[in-house]
Design a protein around this motif. Structure first.
Motif, PDB file in Angstrom:
ATOM      1  N   ARG A  37       0.819  -1.217   0.000  1.00  0.00           N
ATOM      2  CA  ARG A  37       0.000   0.000   0.000  1.00  0.00           C
ATOM      3  C   ARG A  37       0.857   1.273   0.000  1.00  0.00           C
ATOM      4  NH1 ARG A  37      -5.274  -1.088  -1.197  1.00  0.00           N
ATOM      5  NH2 ARG A  37      -6.043  -2.795   0.054  1.00  0.00           N
ATOM      6  N   ARG A  39       2.466   3.163  -2.251  1.00  0.00           N
ATOM      7  CA  ARG A  39       2.139   4.246  -3.192  1.00  0.00           C
ATOM      8  C   ARG A  39       0.828   4.937  -2.810  1.00  0.00           C
ATOM      9  NH1 ARG A  39       2.960   3.720  -9.360  1.00  0.00           N
ATOM     10  NH2 ARG A  39       3.743   5.827  -9.500  1.00  0.00           N
ATOM     11  N   ALA A  40      -0.197   4.166  -2.480  1.00  0.00           N
ATOM     12  CA  ALA A  40      -1.484   4.749  -2.096  1.00  0.00           C
ATOM     13  C   ALA A  40      -1.339   5.596  -0.831  1.00  0.00           C
ATOM     14  CB  ALA A  40      -2.522   3.649  -1.880  1.00  0.00           C
ATOM     15  N   LEU A  42       1.406   7.181   0.151  1.00  0.00           N
ATOM     16  CA  LEU A  42       2.120   8.413  -0.204  1.00  0.00           C
ATOM     17  C   LEU A  42       1.170   9.417  -0.848  1.00  0.00           C
ATOM     18  CD1 LEU A  42       5.575   7.278  -1.640  1.00  0.00           C
ATOM     19  CD2 LEU A  42       5.072   8.285   0.587  1.00  0.00           C
ATOM     20  N   GLU A  43       0.311   8.943  -1.731  1.00  0.00           N
ATOM     21  CA  GLU A  43      -0.666   9.831  -2.364  1.00  0.00           C
ATOM     22  C   GLU A  43      -1.621  10.403  -1.318  1.00  0.00           C
ATOM     23  OE1 GLU A  43      -2.428   7.472  -5.427  1.00  0.00           O
ATOM     24  OE2 GLU A  43      -0.630   7.541  -6.676  1.00  0.00           O
ATOM     25  N   TRP A  44      -2.089   9.555  -0.417  1.00  0.00           N
ATOM     26  CA  TRP A  44      -2.992  10.004   0.653  1.00  0.00           C
ATOM     27  C   TRP A  44      -2.276  11.022   1.544  1.00  0.00           C
ATOM     28  CZ3 TRP A  44      -2.282   9.461   5.925  1.00  0.00           C
ATOM     29  CH2 TRP A  44      -3.341   9.864   6.700  1.00  0.00           C
ATOM     30  N   GLY A  46       0.151  13.027   0.766  1.00  0.00           N
ATOM     31  CA  GLY A  46       0.293  14.282   0.041  1.00  0.00           C
ATOM     32  C   GLY A  46      -0.990  15.097   0.067  1.00  0.00           C
ATOM     33  N   GLN A  47      -2.108  14.443  -0.103  1.00  0.00           N
ATOM     34  CA  GLN A  47      -3.397  15.134  -0.056  1.00  0.00           C
ATOM     35  C   GLN A  47      -3.681  15.621   1.364  1.00  0.00           C
ATOM     36  OE1 GLN A  47      -6.200  12.323  -1.598  1.00  0.00           O
ATOM     37  NE2 GLN A  47      -5.420  12.498  -3.690  1.00  0.00           N
ATOM     38  N   TRP A  48      -3.346  14.813   2.351  1.00  0.00           N
ATOM     39  CA  TRP A  48      -3.563  15.183   3.744  1.00  0.00           C
ATOM     40  C   TRP A  48      -2.713  16.397   4.099  1.00  0.00           C
ATOM     41  CZ3 TRP A  48       0.215  14.563   7.737  1.00  0.00           C
ATOM     42  CH2 TRP A  48      -0.256  14.895   8.998  1.00  0.00           C
ATOM     43  N   GLU A  50      -1.541  18.716   2.055  1.00  0.00           N
ATOM     44  CA  GLU A  50      -2.057  19.904   1.361  1.00  0.00           C
ATOM     45  C   GLU A  50      -3.271  20.480   2.066  1.00  0.00           C
ATOM     46  OE1 GLU A  50      -2.833  18.820  -2.666  1.00  0.00           O
ATOM     47  OE2 GLU A  50      -0.708  18.558  -3.148  1.00  0.00           O
TER      48      GLU A  50
END
Length: 53
Positions: A37, A39-40, A42-44, A46-48, A50
């Motif tokens: 998990r 990559r998912a 890391l994306e989460w 990044g959104q958190w 921001e």
């Protein structure tokens, strides 16, 4: 938040409550998720980050 690889899993230290794909691990007082998990998460994260700032 700190993300660390630990024997096939990921430890998320100092993470906010309700981390996507992770469960709380009382043994280490951190969230733990399966390593696939990455990559998912890391994306989460990044959104958190921001939305936090």
């Amino acid at each position: 938040m700190r993300l660390e690889f630990d024997d096939g899993t990921l430890l998320l230290e100092n993470a906010p409550e309700a981390v996507l794909y992770a469960e709380w691990d009382d043994r280490v007082d951190a969230y733990r998720a399966q390593a696939y998990r990455y990559r998912a998460l890391l994306e989460w994260a990044g959104q958190w980050a921001e939305s936090d700032g």
